[in-house]
Motif scaffolding. Structure first.
Motif, mmCIF file in Angstrom:
data_model
loop_
_atom_site.group_PDB
_atom_site.id
_atom_site.type_symbol
_atom_site.label_atom_id
_atom_site.label_comp_id
_atom_site.label_asym_id
_atom_site.label_seq_id
_atom_site.Cartn_x
_atom_site.Cartn_y
_atom_site.Cartn_z
ATOM 1 N N GLN A 128 0.224 86.261 13.146
ATOM 2 C CA GLN A 128 -0.043 85.358 12.018
ATOM 3 C C GLN A 128 -0.466 86.182 10.799
ATOM 4 N N PRO A 129 0.479 86.894 10.190
ATOM 5 C CA PRO A 129 0.114 87.771 9.069
ATOM 6 C C PRO A 129 -0.457 87.025 7.861
ATOM 7 N N GLU A 130 0.013 85.803 7.610
ATOM 8 C CA GLU A 130 -0.493 85.054 6.457
ATOM 9 C C GLU A 130 -1.959 84.661 6.672
ATOM 10 N N ALA A 131 -2.264 84.184 7.874
ATOM 11 C CA ALA A 131 -3.647 83.807 8.190
ATOM 12 C C ALA A 131 -4.554 85.034 8.158
ATOM 13 N N THR A 132 -4.040 86.162 8.629
ATOM 14 C CA THR A 132 -4.813 87.403 8.600
ATOM 15 C C THR A 132 -5.109 87.817 7.167
ATOM 16 N N ALA A 133 -4.104 87.742 6.298
ATOM 17 C CA ALA A 133 -4.290 88.123 4.885
ATOM 18 C C ALA A 133 -5.314 87.238 4.192
ATOM 19 N N GLU A 134 -5.428 85.982 4.611
ATOM 20 C CA GLU A 134 -6.398 85.070 3.996
ATOM 21 C C GLU A 134 -7.842 85.445 4.314
ATOM 22 N N VAL A 135 -8.082 85.985 5.518
ATOM 23 C CA VAL A 135 -9.469 86.231 5.935
ATOM 24 C C VAL A 135 -9.882 87.697 5.890
ATOM 25 N N LEU A 136 -8.938 88.633 5.932
ATOM 26 C CA LEU A 136 -9.283 90.057 5.869
ATOM 27 C C LEU A 136 -8.986 90.581 4.477
ATOM 28 N N LYS A 137 -10.057 90.945 3.768
ATOM 29 C CA LYS A 137 -9.917 91.445 2.402
ATOM 30 C C LYS A 137 -10.820 92.652 2.209
ATOM 31 N N ASP A 138 -10.224 93.767 1.810
ATOM 32 C CA ASP A 138 -10.967 95.008 1.554
ATOM 33 C C ASP A 138 -11.841 95.411 2.745
ATOM 34 N N GLY A 139 -11.321 95.187 3.951
ATOM 35 C CA GLY A 139 -12.054 95.584 5.159
ATOM 36 C C GLY A 139 -13.127 94.605 5.603
ATOM 37 N N TRP A 140 -13.241 93.472 4.942
ATOM 38 C CA TRP A 140 -14.253 92.461 5.284
ATOM 39 C C TRP A 140 -13.586 91.226 5.866
ATOM 40 N N LEU A 141 -14.240 90.622 6.855
ATOM 41 C CA LEU A 141 -13.780 89.368 7.434
ATOM 42 C C LEU A 141 -14.477 88.229 6.705
ATOM 43 N N HIS A 142 -13.705 87.416 6.027
ATOM 44 C CA HIS A 142 -14.241 86.258 5.303
ATOM 45 C C HIS A 142 -14.138 85.041 6.221
#
Length: 141
Positions: A7-21
């Motif tokens: 699920q690359p789109e879902a991953t891109a939504e929550v992983l930003k600059d090494g942080w899990l949002h």
């Protein structure tokens, strides 16, 4: 966490600059303890003010007639979202819409007041016991 499986789109939504949002809202006390207070996606915006459903739910749970409750935002073109409470009464308990609304609304600021209250036989929950607020929001459409 490296990401969601396939699920690359879902991953891109929550992983930003090494942080899990995670989408959680919280606060840290003076001793460094973190308290999760709500979910960002559940927050209600009423006339530009942030209304946290969990705060209202915790107050409603203090009423002896309330067994289960959930607060969600109902889209409203004049105010953004209006807070609406769904209530399951405890077995053998009685209460009215007006009584519960007054009980809650006298304890909170004007912008946090619930604008409607719906009695239900059950609050929908997932297999893990988490309230399915999306289903409640869908009932208000």
């Amino acid at each position: 966490m490296k990401g969601y499986y396939k699920q690359p789109e879902a991953t891109a939504e929550v992983l930003k600059d090494g942080w899990l949002h995670t989408g959680d809202i919280g606060k840290m006390d003076e001793d460094g303890y973190l308290f999760i207070t709500d979910r960002l996606k559940d927050m209600i915006i009423y006339k530009g003010y942030n209304v946290y459903p969990r705060e209202l739910e915790e107050l409603l749970f203090q009423h002896s007639a309330v067994e289960q409750c959930a607060v969600v935002g109902k889209p409203d073109p004049d105010v953004g979202e209006a807070p609406v409470a769904f209530i399951k009464l405890a077995r053998g308990q009685e209460s009215t819409r007006e009584e519960l609304m007054q009980y809650l609304n006298t304890q909170v600021a004007a912008y946090k007041k619930i604008r409607d209250l719906v009695f239900v036989d059950e609050i929908p929950v997932s297999g893990a016991g988490k309230v399915l607020k999306r289903e409640l929001r869908d009932r208000l459409k």
